[in-house]
Design a protein around this motif. Structure first.
Motif, PDB file in Angstrom:
ATOM      1  N   ALA A 184      73.562 -38.398  68.611  1.00 41.26           N
ATOM      2  CA  ALA A 184      73.085 -39.351  69.614  1.00 41.26           C
ATOM      3  C   ALA A 184      72.811 -38.656  70.938  1.00 41.26           C
ATOM      4  CB  ALA A 184      74.107 -40.469  69.804  1.00 41.26           C
TER       5      ALA A 184
ATOM      6  N   LEU B  39      78.499 -44.295  77.954  1.00 48.39           N
ATOM      7  CA  LEU B  39      77.523 -45.378  78.005  1.00 48.39           C
ATOM      8  C   LEU B  39      78.115 -46.747  78.347  1.00 48.39           C
ATOM      9  CD1 LEU B  39      74.508 -45.927  77.645  1.00 48.39           C
ATOM     10  CD2 LEU B  39      74.941 -46.313  75.211  1.00 48.39           C
TER      11      LEU B  39
ATOM     12  N   GLY C 218      71.301 -44.000  75.726  1.00 49.65           N
ATOM     13  CA  GLY C 218      71.789 -42.900  76.559  1.00 49.65           C
ATOM     14  C   GLY C 218      70.689 -42.265  77.378  1.00 49.65           C
ATOM     15  N   HIS C 219      69.503 -42.139  76.812  1.00 52.26           N
ATOM     16  CA  HIS C 219      68.393 -41.562  77.573  1.00 52.26           C
ATOM     17  C   HIS C 219      68.019 -42.430  78.774  1.00 52.26           C
ATOM     18  CE1 HIS C 219      64.599 -39.793  78.646  1.00 52.26           C
ATOM     19  NE2 HIS C 219      64.001 -40.957  78.476  1.00 52.26           N
TER      20      HIS C 219
ATOM     21  N   HIS D 210      72.363 -40.127  82.821  1.00 53.18           N
ATOM     22  CA  HIS D 210      71.455 -39.065  83.257  1.00 53.18           C
ATOM     23  C   HIS D 210      72.165 -37.760  83.563  1.00 53.18           C
ATOM     24  CE1 HIS D 210      68.378 -42.130  83.454  1.00 53.18           C
ATOM     25  NE2 HIS D 210      69.157 -42.869  84.226  1.00 53.18           N
TER      26      HIS D 210
ATOM     27  N   ALA E 171      69.214 -38.323  72.884  1.00 52.83           N
ATOM     28  CA  ALA E 171      69.071 -38.758  74.270  1.00 52.83           C
ATOM     29  C   ALA E 171      68.507 -37.652  75.164  1.00 52.83           C
ATOM     30  CB  ALA E 171      70.418 -39.229  74.814  1.00 52.83           C
ATOM     31  N   THR E 172      68.890 -36.404  74.911  1.00 54.34           N
ATOM     32  CA  THR E 172      68.515 -35.321  75.820  1.00 54.34           C
ATOM     33  C   THR E 172      67.297 -34.532  75.361  1.00 54.34           C
ATOM     34  OG1 THR E 172      70.094 -33.848  74.715  1.00 54.34           O
ATOM     35  CG2 THR E 172      70.862 -35.035  76.669  1.00 54.34           C
TER      36      THR E 172
ATOM     37  N   ILE F 194      77.630 -38.366  76.016  1.00 62.37           N
ATOM     38  CA  ILE F 194      76.761 -39.477  76.417  1.00 62.37           C
ATOM     39  C   ILE F 194      77.204 -40.792  75.788  1.00 62.37           C
ATOM     40  CG2 ILE F 194      74.422 -40.393  76.102  1.00 62.37           C
ATOM     41  CD1 ILE F 194      73.365 -37.633  76.738  1.00 62.37           C
TER      42      ILE F 194
ATOM     43  N   TYR G   7      72.180 -45.236  70.066  1.00 63.08           N
ATOM     44  CA  TYR G   7      72.877 -44.677  71.228  1.00 63.08           C
ATOM     45  C   TYR G   7      72.024 -43.644  71.950  1.00 63.08           C
ATOM     46  CZ  TYR G   7      77.266 -46.994  70.080  1.00 63.08           C
ATOM     47  OH  TYR G   7      78.233 -47.938  69.863  1.00 63.08           O
ATOM     48  N   GLY G   8      71.200 -42.909  71.204  1.00 70.51           N
ATOM     49  CA  GLY G   8      70.328 -41.949  71.857  1.00 70.51           C
ATOM     50  C   GLY G   8      69.330 -42.618  72.769  1.00 70.51           C
ATOM     51  N   LEU G   9      68.755 -43.718  72.328  1.00 67.86           N
ATOM     52  CA  LEU G   9      67.790 -44.456  73.144  1.00 67.86           C
ATOM     53  C   LEU G   9      68.453 -45.031  74.393  1.00 67.86           C
ATOM     54  CD1 LEU G   9      64.942 -45.584  73.412  1.00 67.86           C
ATOM     55  CD2 LEU G   9      65.645 -47.525  72.014  1.00 67.86           C
TER      56      LEU G   9
END
Length: 496
Positions: free
Chosen positions: A63, A301, A285-286, A290, A67-68, A297, A281-283
């Motif tokens: 994730a 969250l 977290g992005h 930051h 995000a990164t 991340i 979670y990646g979406l």
């Protein structure tokens, strides 16, 4: 927040110990400890396998990478899932019919070589330690981030719970813990993710393409957003899944080849459901976290979206889910590696199994203390790469090619493992050789296969006697081939 986190972690650890301490009805013999008396139902076994695969790297690391590093990382969750398609097509039923207990058992039975067994045991140990060290470092990072306590408390907590579970009833106890914790992880991560999505409200959360944070690829190619980088990681995961000791040992826990196939199908279904979690979670977290390392991340969250008691409670739930992932993978690896080591050194006995489990756990803790904190996903991908370059060729050729010899396998182990080690060491030393340095699998896997085939062809005299009976035993249905227990008939097999 600290109270919520410690409560969640304590709940998971105590629950795992309680479930694992419930001694299975049949947990006294070697077969019971190593392969759960070969009596695990497919759906239960599937949940246990899925639990081992959804480790800390899957729950937190992937994730964070999504995000990164952006959209290309969305392919990563599919790597191990694709690996189960390969296992289902090429390995599951024949390996189960062989009647062996572990991968080193299979190597010795198929090639009639005690030396090859020791080599396979060493590889199983190295791969297992890579996974365990990754889990310990991830557990320490969670404890440090959320409570401020020393990381070694996380290592000790996971190690203590895993030791109790593994020694309590062997693979039978571990299976119960893994299956229960898969559903716990799914409920926690999916539930908290849904609440966080709701908490994002009207804030803009846009889809993304490409890589957000330009960065050098890490160990085993992790985080490389280029097409070659993503493809090479997928190759490592898809082929490496086949040789992971804690995954492949579960093939032996079913009653026959047909049940083993059903277990893998159940695993694929469950992993398909869980694959929604890292992109979610990646979406989020992005869009809302930051700063901070990728592995953190997911844990940061809830507090960013829902500050206050609700966010603290959700963070505690995520910490519990993360520790469920750490404990599941650690116990699965521990019992698989401990079984392989004990069988190699002592060949039988529950005492030997428990002693090997303790030694493996101490070695993992020592390596964790001697190494610096690393992203768990990097060490996991390193284990995948080494497995793909060594144990995967052994299984594919050992099951499907009768002319394989022990000399060929030894050469494949040496070259496949050696190429992987050299490329990884060069990458860590700062030697830049393009995509090949940080992604060893595309080089090491073909080299290993080629070495096994060519050396076997030039050493036909080393082909084991009775290979025809072995191939029939693996490929004919059980009622025709009449499979036997490997260890109980080991001496008879040698004389055939």
């Amino acid at each position: 927040m600290t109270v919520a986190v410690l409560t969640g972690v304590a709940f998971v650890l105590v629950l795992g110990v309680m479930v694992g301490s419930a001694r299975p009805r049949r947990a006294s013999g070697v077969c019971d400890f190593h392969v759960a008396a070969r009596a695990v139902p497919p759906w239960w076994n599937g949940a246990a396998i899925a639990s081992e695969v959804t480790s800390g790297a899957a729950c937190l690391g992937l994730a964070g990478l999504i995000a990164t590093r952006g959209g290309p990382m969305l392919w990563y969750p599919l790597g191990a899932t694709a690996g189960f398609v390969v296992i289902l097509a090429l390995v599951v039923a024949p390996l189960r019919r062989s009647g062996t207990y572990t991968l080193p058992d299979f190597a010795e039975w198929r090639l009639r070589s005690a030396r090859l067994r020791r080599s396979a045991t060493f590889l199983v140990l190295v791969i297992g330690l890579a996974f365990m060290v990754a889990q310990f470092h991830a557990a320490g990072a969670v404890v440090r981030l959320l409570t401020g306590l020393p990381p070694w408390l996380g290592w000790v907590a996971i190690a203590s719970a895993a030791l109790v579970v593994a020694c309590g009833g062997g693979l039978g106890s571990v299976t119960s813990v893994l299956a229960a914790q898969f559903w716990l992880k799914l409920v926690v991560f999916a539930g908290v993710g849904a609440v966080c999505w709701w908490g994002a409200g009207a804030r803009s959360v846009t889809w993304f393409e490409g890589a957000y944070r330009a960065a050098e690829p890490g160990l085993a190619g992790v985080g490389d957003p280029s097409l070659p980088g993503v493809l090479t990681v997928l190759v490592a995961c898809a082929l490496g899944t086949m040789g992971l000791p804690h995954v492949i040992v579960r093939v032996y826990t079913n009653s026959d080849g047909r049940e083993a196939r059903r277990s893998i199908v159940a695993t694929q279904v469950m992993l398909a459901v869980f694959c929604v979690v890292p992109p979610l979670y990646g979406l989020l977290g992005h869009g809302h976290v930051h700063a901070g390392p990728p592995d953190e991340i997911v844990l940061l969250l809830p507090a960013r979206l829902l500050p206050g008691p609700v966010g603290d409670a959700l963070t505690g739930a995520l910490a519990a889910g993360a520790f469920a992932a750490f404990l599941a993978t650690t116990t699965g690896v521990l019992v698989a590696v401990g079984g392989a080591v004990s069988a190699c050194l002592a060949r039988a006995g529950v005492r030997a199994f428990r002693a090997a489990v303790c030694l493996v756990l101490l070695a993992a803790l020592a390596l964790t203390a001697l190494t610096g904190p690393r992203a768990s996903v990097a060490l996991v991908l390193l284990g995948f790469s080494l497995s793909a370059a060594t144990l995967c060729p052994l299984l594919v050729l050992g099951i499907w090619w009768r002319r394989l010899t022990d000399a060929g396998v030894a050469a494949g182990f040496a070259l496949g493992g050696g190429v992987t080690a050299v490329l990884v060491v060069e990458e860590q030393a700062g030697v830049k050789m393009g995509v090949l340095t940080s992604n060893p699998a595309p080089v090491a896997v073909p080299v290993a296969f080629a070495a096994m085939v060519m050396i076997s062809l030039v050493t036909p005299g080393r082909m084991p006697r009775g290979v025809g009976r072995m191939m029939a035993r693996m490929h004919l249905p059980e009622h025709l081939a009449g499979p036997r227990d490997y260890r109980s008939s080991q001496h008879g097999d040698r004389s055939s």
